[in-house]
Scaffold this motif. Structure first.
Motif, PDB file in Angstrom:
ATOM      1  N   VAL A 298       6.841  -0.241   1.244  1.00  0.00           N
ATOM      2  CA  VAL A 298       7.907  -1.243   1.174  1.00  0.00           C
ATOM      3  C   VAL A 298       7.398  -2.560   0.602  1.00  0.00           C
ATOM      4  O   VAL A 298       6.220  -2.705   0.322  1.00  0.00           O
ATOM      5  N   ARG A 299       8.289  -3.533   0.487  1.00  0.00           N
ATOM      6  CA  ARG A 299       7.870  -4.881   0.083  1.00  0.00           C
ATOM      7  C   ARG A 299       7.140  -5.516   1.243  1.00  0.00           C
ATOM      8  O   ARG A 299       7.486  -5.290   2.399  1.00  0.00           O
ATOM      9  N   ASP A 300       6.167  -6.337   0.953  1.00  0.00           N
ATOM     10  CA  ASP A 300       5.357  -6.888   2.054  1.00  0.00           C
ATOM     11  C   ASP A 300       6.184  -7.700   3.048  1.00  0.00           C
ATOM     12  O   ASP A 300       5.912  -7.678   4.236  1.00  0.00           O
ATOM     13  N   ASP A 301       7.253  -8.326   2.550  1.00  0.00           N
ATOM     14  CA  ASP A 301       8.101  -9.131   3.433  1.00  0.00           C
ATOM     15  C   ASP A 301       8.790  -8.297   4.512  1.00  0.00           C
ATOM     16  O   ASP A 301       9.184  -8.816   5.545  1.00  0.00           O
ATOM     17  N   ASP A 302       8.956  -7.012   4.249  1.00  0.00           N
ATOM     18  CA  ASP A 302       9.646  -6.146   5.219  1.00  0.00           C
ATOM     19  C   ASP A 302       8.708  -5.582   6.280  1.00  0.00           C
ATOM     20  O   ASP A 302       9.159  -5.029   7.288  1.00  0.00           O
TER      21      ASP A 302
HETATM   22 MG    MG Z   1       6.810 -10.397  -0.883  1.00  0.00          MG
END
Ligand code: MG
Ligand code: ATP
Length: 293
Positions: free
Chosen positions: A52-56
């Motif tokens: 996933v995207r790191d923010d998730d």
């Molecule tokens: Mg990010």
């Protein structure tokens, strides 16, 4: 019903993606890159990688969607400004190091955090920056930007920025200089608040042990040398990050012993020079492939 599988949330692509996969394969997990882009299966263990995207990643792990996750400390700190991060962190991983810094235009007469009082600061890290400003007793306006933060001063959106810096090249290209350090970051392994399903407990424990082993052996060296008894203490003190070296008698050499030690850090040439000067001889430095503490 299918067998339960552990999930590790990793960054799909970006700065942490390759190193995360290296850690995973270093722990003996064979990654099958299948048709499903979101989920990679581990062939030889009941584990899947959730890509996933790191923010998730912080949310997925905190919600228990994945039992473990690999994410930058900066992202974690921004996501959970009030949480006990140490309780979430299993270990620091020693890669993805970067710093979150305040930066101002080159011509600014920045003298310290006080300079920021009443100014506008652009950042993608409003929570982390907000907490830092608070500890310094400064009131400033935070302008949240998703990306291209470094152009904010030129576009007159902000007086300063707070952004991740590694080499400083991006800042330089934009006529800015880094000033105060707001946060030091590296990739961390985080865990869900609840224990894994009982049938996965064994896999989970094994995985944590192996990750610890991979991280510990990165940069670690096995050092061997001969040392005169008269200078043994001095020589042991010179060996970086070694606790309790093994001392062995050399056959037919009353005055000399063999010293073997595991060094937790890399051993550089200047250390070898110092060891040699202190009387050590036949010095060997060997890489360590695997380690279990
Ligand atoms: Mg990010
Ligand atoms: P995603 O598409 O997953 O959201 P991203 O663009 O937000 O990715 P990347 O630029 O891939 O993030 O950076 C991921 C992490 O790598 C950062 O959050 C930080 O922890 C780490 N990192 C290490 N060095 C740097 C750097 N010089 N600049 C930015 N991030 C860095």
């Amino acid at each position: 019903m299918s067998e339960p599988r552990l999930r590790i949330a990793v960054q799909k692509s970006g700065r942490l993606a390759d190193r995360s996969l290296e850690l995973i394969s270093g722990a003996g997990l064979r990654v099958m890159k299948g048709a499903n882009e979101l989920l990679y299966r581990i062939e030889n263990q009941p584990i899947d990688l959730l890509r996933v995207r790191d923010d998730d990643i912080p949310t997925f792990v905190a919600d228990g969607v994945a039992e473990l996750g690999i994410v930058g400390y900066n992202v974690l700190a921004e996501h959970f400004p009030d949480a006990d991060l140490e309780a979430m962190i299993v270990q620091r991983l020693g890669f993805g190091s970067c710093t979150l810094k305040v930066a101002v235009p080159n011509e600014a007469d920045y003298t310290g955090p006080q300079w920021l009082e009443g100014k506008r600061i652009a950042t993608s890290y409003p929570n982390v920056l907000g907490a830092w400003l608070k500890t310094h007793g400064i009131t400033a306006e935070i302008v949240e930007m998703r990306g291209a933060v470094e152009v904010a001063p030129r576009m007159k959106i902000a007086h300063a920025i707070c952004d991740l810096v590694s080499t400083g090249a991006t800042l330089e290209a934009n006529g800015m200089k880094a000033t105060d350090l707001v946060l030091k970051s590296e990739a961390v392994l985080i865990k869900a608040p609840h224990a894994p399903a009982p049938e996965l407990a064994h896999t989970y424990d094994m995985l944590l042990r192996r990750f610890d082993g991979v991280t510990a052996s990165t940069g670690a060296k096995y050092v061997m040398m001969n040392a005169p008894r008269t200078h043994l203490d001095e020589i042991i003190n010179l060996i970086p990050g070694a606790d309790a070296p093994t001392i062995m008698q050399l056959a037919g050499r009353e005055d000399t012993v063999a010293v073997h030690a595991v060094c937790q850090e890399n051993v550089f040439w200047d250390t070898l020079d110092k060891l040699k000067t202190a009387g050590a001889s036949a010095i060997l430095v060997l890489p360590i492939e695997k380690m279990m503490k």
